[in-house]
Enzyme design. Structure first.
Site, PDB file in Angstrom:
ATOM      1  N   TYR A  88       0.690  -1.273  -0.094  1.00 25.99           N
ATOM      2  CA  TYR A  88       0.051   0.124  -0.005  1.00 25.99           C
ATOM      3  C   TYR A  88       0.792   1.071   0.077  1.00 25.99           C
ATOM      4  O   TYR A  88       2.144   1.182   0.231  1.00 25.99           O
ATOM      5  CB  TYR A  88      -0.977   0.037   1.361  1.00 25.99           C
ATOM      6  CG  TYR A  88      -0.329   0.211   2.645  1.00 25.99           C
ATOM      7  CD1 TYR A  88      -0.392   1.552   2.990  1.00 25.99           C
ATOM      8  CD2 TYR A  88       0.191  -0.798   3.299  1.00 25.99           C
ATOM      9  CE1 TYR A  88       0.199   1.761   4.512  1.00 25.99           C
ATOM     10  CE2 TYR A  88       0.745  -0.650   4.478  1.00 25.99           C
ATOM     11  CZ  TYR A  88       0.559   0.612   5.150  1.00 25.99           C
ATOM     12  OH  TYR A  88       1.241   0.957   6.252  1.00 25.99           O
ATOM     13  N   CYS A  89       0.164   2.287  -0.458  1.00 27.77           N
ATOM     14  CA  CYS A  89       0.891   3.887  -0.403  1.00 27.77           C
ATOM     15  C   CYS A  89      -0.031   4.694   0.093  1.00 27.77           C
ATOM     16  O   CYS A  89      -1.055   4.358   0.773  1.00 27.77           O
ATOM     17  CB  CYS A  89       1.363   3.944  -1.789  1.00 27.77           C
ATOM     18  SG  CYS A  89       0.179   4.092  -2.926  1.00 27.77           S
ATOM     19  N   ARG A  90       0.103   5.994  -0.387  1.00 26.23           N
ATOM     20  CA  ARG A  90      -0.814   6.910   0.252  1.00 26.23           C
ATOM     21  C   ARG A  90      -2.165   6.734  -0.575  1.00 26.23           C
ATOM     22  O   ARG A  90      -3.183   6.810   0.084  1.00 26.23           O
ATOM     23  CB  ARG A  90      -0.256   8.373  -0.133  1.00 26.23           C
ATOM     24  CG  ARG A  90      -1.076   9.605   0.403  1.00 26.23           C
ATOM     25  CD  ARG A  90      -0.603  10.754   0.387  1.00 26.23           C
ATOM     26  NE  ARG A  90      -0.487  11.326  -1.376  1.00 26.23           N
ATOM     27  CZ  ARG A  90      -1.626  11.706  -1.756  1.00 26.23           C
ATOM     28  NH1 ARG A  90      -2.641  11.716  -1.128  1.00 26.23           N
ATOM     29  NH2 ARG A  90      -1.389  11.999  -3.293  1.00 26.23           N
TER      30      ARG A  90
END
Length: 122
Positions: A88-90
């Site tokens: 996951y990221c932002r």
């Protein structure tokens, strides 16, 4: 005839020439992602920067910054390519690129959080 071919190519690229996603990559909504990662022993990787990670992250996530290309690759090589890996990221864009990189590196089960950390309501 050449004009028609040019028009068809243009329209194809404009309406639906979307890149195919590898079979090894699955994008999960927050609910499905939660079911698979919370309180589980999984390879959970946050690909955001250290500053973003320090502002809040999922429990037990490993922070491997996608923007630090050499470090990203060397740290990912330490993980098990045959076990599922959850990214996951932002917002989902960076982890999608990371997933594509992992696919090229030989990872076989890659899961990406749709909408990233911003979509995580838990």
């Amino acid at each position: 005839m050449k004009f028609i071919l040019i028009i068809m190519t243009f329209l194809s690229s404009l309406f639906g020439a979307k890149a195919q996603q590898a079979d090894s990559i699955k994008v999960l909504n927050a609910s499905d992602y939660k079911t698979q990662v919370v309180n589980k022993d999984v390879q959970l990787v946050d690909v955001r920067t250290a500053a973003e990670f320090n502002q809040g992250a999922l429990d037990n996530a490993l922070n491997i910054d996608f923007f630090q290309k050499e470090n990203f690759r060397s740290e990912m090589e330490k993980l098990d390519k045959d076990k599922p890996i959850y990214l996951y990221c932002r917002s989902g864009a960076r982890s999608n690129k990371a997933a594509a990189a992992l696919d090229k590196m030989g990872f076989t089960q890659i899961y990406d959080l749709k909408g990233g950390y911003l979509a995580w309501p838990y």
